[in-house]
Design a protein around this motif. Structure first.
Motif, mmCIF file in Angstrom:
data_model
loop_
_atom_site.group_PDB
_atom_site.id
_atom_site.type_symbol
_atom_site.label_atom_id
_atom_site.label_comp_id
_atom_site.label_asym_id
_atom_site.label_seq_id
_atom_site.Cartn_x
_atom_site.Cartn_y
_atom_site.Cartn_z
ATOM 1 N N ARG A 223 -11.272 10.700 1.394
ATOM 2 C CA ARG A 223 -10.319 10.360 0.330
ATOM 3 C C ARG A 223 -11.007 10.270 -1.027
ATOM 4 O O ARG A 223 -10.507 10.773 -2.027
ATOM 5 C CB ARG A 223 -9.620 9.048 0.668
ATOM 6 N N LEU B 6 2.272 1.883 -3.450
ATOM 7 C CA LEU B 6 1.255 2.435 -4.345
ATOM 8 C C LEU B 6 0.989 3.904 -4.052
ATOM 9 O O LEU B 6 0.841 4.722 -4.966
ATOM 10 C CB LEU B 6 -0.034 1.630 -4.202
ATOM 11 N N LYS B 7 0.936 4.267 -2.779
ATOM 12 C CA LYS B 7 0.688 5.664 -2.416
ATOM 13 C C LYS B 7 1.809 6.576 -2.883
ATOM 14 O O LYS B 7 1.591 7.758 -3.171
ATOM 15 C CB LYS B 7 0.501 5.776 -0.895
ATOM 16 N N LEU B 8 3.006 6.029 -2.979
ATOM 17 C CA LEU B 8 4.154 6.804 -3.447
ATOM 18 C C LEU B 8 4.252 6.824 -4.971
ATOM 19 O O LEU B 8 5.182 7.419 -5.532
ATOM 20 C CB LEU B 8 5.437 6.235 -2.852
ATOM 21 N N GLY B 9 3.319 6.198 -5.636
ATOM 22 C CA GLY B 9 3.328 6.209 -7.095
ATOM 23 C C GLY B 9 4.219 5.164 -7.721
ATOM 24 O O GLY B 9 4.492 5.217 -8.923
ATOM 25 N N ASP C 233 -7.790 -2.647 -0.842
ATOM 26 C CA ASP C 233 -7.746 -1.221 -0.501
ATOM 27 C C ASP C 233 -8.894 -0.905 0.461
ATOM 28 O O ASP C 233 -9.889 -0.290 0.101
ATOM 29 C CB ASP C 233 -7.843 -0.380 -1.772
ATOM 30 N N THR D 231 -10.935 12.016 -5.230
ATOM 31 C CA THR D 231 -10.367 11.025 -6.147
ATOM 32 C C THR D 231 -11.214 10.885 -7.406
ATOM 33 O O THR D 231 -12.436 10.758 -7.335
ATOM 34 C CB THR D 231 -10.290 9.644 -5.456
ATOM 35 N N PRO E 64 -4.114 4.614 -8.263
ATOM 36 C CA PRO E 64 -3.033 3.785 -8.806
ATOM 37 C C PRO E 64 -3.508 2.431 -9.319
ATOM 38 O O PRO E 64 -3.033 1.945 -10.347
ATOM 39 C CB PRO E 64 -2.083 3.621 -7.614
ATOM 40 N N GLU F 26 -7.324 4.207 -0.106
ATOM 41 C CA GLU F 26 -6.059 4.935 -0.183
ATOM 42 C C GLU F 26 -5.417 4.902 -1.564
ATOM 43 O O GLU F 26 -4.665 5.808 -1.925
ATOM 44 C CB GLU F 26 -5.070 4.345 0.829
ATOM 45 N N VAL F 27 -5.698 3.848 -2.353
ATOM 46 C CA VAL F 27 -4.928 3.664 -3.591
ATOM 47 C C VAL F 27 -5.827 3.298 -4.777
ATOM 48 O O VAL F 27 -5.404 2.606 -5.703
ATOM 49 C CB VAL F 27 -3.824 2.596 -3.406
ATOM 50 N N ILE G 162 0.840 -1.200 0.000
ATOM 51 C CA ILE G 162 0.000 0.000 0.000
ATOM 52 C C ILE G 162 0.874 1.249 0.000
ATOM 53 O O ILE G 162 0.620 2.217 -0.735
ATOM 54 C CB ILE G 162 -0.957 0.001 1.210
ATOM 55 N N SER G 163 1.935 1.236 0.795
ATOM 56 C CA SER G 163 2.840 2.388 0.841
ATOM 57 C C SER G 163 3.475 2.648 -0.516
ATOM 58 O O SER G 163 3.598 3.796 -0.958
ATOM 59 C CB SER G 163 3.931 2.153 1.891
#
Length: 369
Positions: free
Chosen positions: A136, A39-42, A75, A140, A83, A79-80, A36-37
């Motif tokens: 969120r 994905l959140k960072l792209g 998810d 989005t 992505p 959050e993602v 997940i992290s």
């Protein structure tokens, strides 16, 4: 659970070395958090070419670029979604979300059954609640259909009231809603699949939609452990409402497919490849009972062939998740290419022309047994 194909893209020091093998050696929930992290960072692959016309799908008035979706459970907190959509899923379903935040069941609560490519979870609807997910999603926009999977808090005095609140909260943001009453990890929840309880639930849920003045499609997600009498009752109840669709199925409490394997005895719902035949048979049986109702097939898809089989059994669209734990994100493209090839091999022009052509064989156990 965890996606496991990000190693070429994980360049930041904190995420370096997260190969698929490394992730699979981690505690499953820790590995999921790392993914997940990322994905959140792209740090995720994006779809290159647009999907071909063969895969374009209409589902409850929603135009999908392809019929392959990310199932709920990955998810949980919205959050993602973006992505995931950019990877090439035709739909992304977030959740399950409950009105109030809840921690879920004690850890450990997620277990891999590696040799069978299966997963057991007893997460217990761990999530940050409606308001966090709503905030969120409000910001989005995604290039795919957005589904919101709604559930009930474990300590709620009235499960049905929680589903009413879920529809009220997300009707304005979601492309579709899923009423999840089939998780085995919230005591008493599956009882809502029975007769009068289901009638009350669907009545309240559809009333909430009318109150919201949003004609958002509503799907019901059912368990694969229902006998034919229960399937009859559910179909009869659905036919008496204007429910838009069905998702077949959630995880199973059965362990017949993984007897003797490590972690097979853990309490919770079994997903992944071992679930495929059971969930697909139940899908076909519900397709026979509800010939015109849109159905999303989920449970055990692990290849292009199994994706096609789910469609031939009667699914208008499909979802996957657990197979990505073991097969990586390349599996999404493999499945889509395989579906295109199947359409062309049959001399057809669109995947919808293959829906349900083997329903009877699956329902009656002539295949998939």
């Amino acid at each position: 659970m965890i996606l496991s194909a990000f190693s070429p893209l994980l360049k930041l020091p904190a995420l370096a070395g997260l190969t698929r093998d490394t992730l699979l050696r981690m505690d499953p929930e820790t590995a999921h958090g790392a993914t997940i992290s990322a994905l959140k960072l792209g740090l995720a692959p994006q779809q290159g070419q647009p999907d071909g016309a063969e895969l374009r799908t209409s589902l409850c008035g929603l135009d999908l670029a392809n019929p392959v979706g990310m199932a709920a459970g990955f998810d949980k907190n919205a959050e993602v979604a973006a992505p995931l959509a950019r990877m090439g899923f035709g739909m992304v379903e977030i959740g399950t979300v409950t009105p109030r935040p809840q921690a879920g069941n004690p850890k450990p609560r997620l277990f891999r059954i590696g040799p069978a490519q299966g997963v057991v979870n007893r997460m217990g609807f761990n999530n940050e609640g409606h308001e966090a997910a709503f905030a969120r999603l409000k910001e989005t926009r995604i290039p795919a259909a957005l589904g919101v999977n709604i559930g009930a808090n474990k300590d709620s005095a009235d499960f049905v009231a929680d589903y009413f609140l879920g529809v009220e909260r997300f009707a304005e943001l979601a492309d579709y809603l899923t009423v999840n009453i089939s998780s085995p990890n919230t005591p008493g929840l599956r009882n809502l699949q029975a007769d009068e309880a289901l009638k009350r639930l669907l009545g309240e849920v559809l009333s909430a939609r009318a109150k919201a003045r949003m004609r958002v499609p509503v799907f019901l997600k059912i368990a694969p452990d229902l006998d034919e009498a229960a399937l009859d009752a559910i179909a009869e109840t659905i036919l008496a409402t204007d429910l838009d669709g069905l998702i077949v199925s959630n995880t199973t409490i059965s362990r017949d497919m993984v007897v003797g394997l490590e972690n097979a005895g853990e309490t919770g719902g079994l997903s992944g490849r071992p679930l495929f035949a059971l969930s697909t048979r139940k899908l076909a049986q519900m397709r026979q009972r509800l010939p015109a109702l849109p159905i999303i097939g989920v449970g055990g898809i692990h290849s292009a062939q199994s994706a096609l089989a789910k469609i031939e059994a009667g699914a208008n669209a499909i979802q996957l998740y657990s197979a990505l734990v073991f097969g990586g994100l390349d599996l999404l493209d493999v499945i889509k290419r395989g579906l295109v090839a199947a359409v062309r091999a049959e001399g057809k022009t669109n995947i919808a022309q293959l829906v349900g052509r083997k329903t009877a064989d699956w329902a009656e156990g002539r295949i998939g047994g």
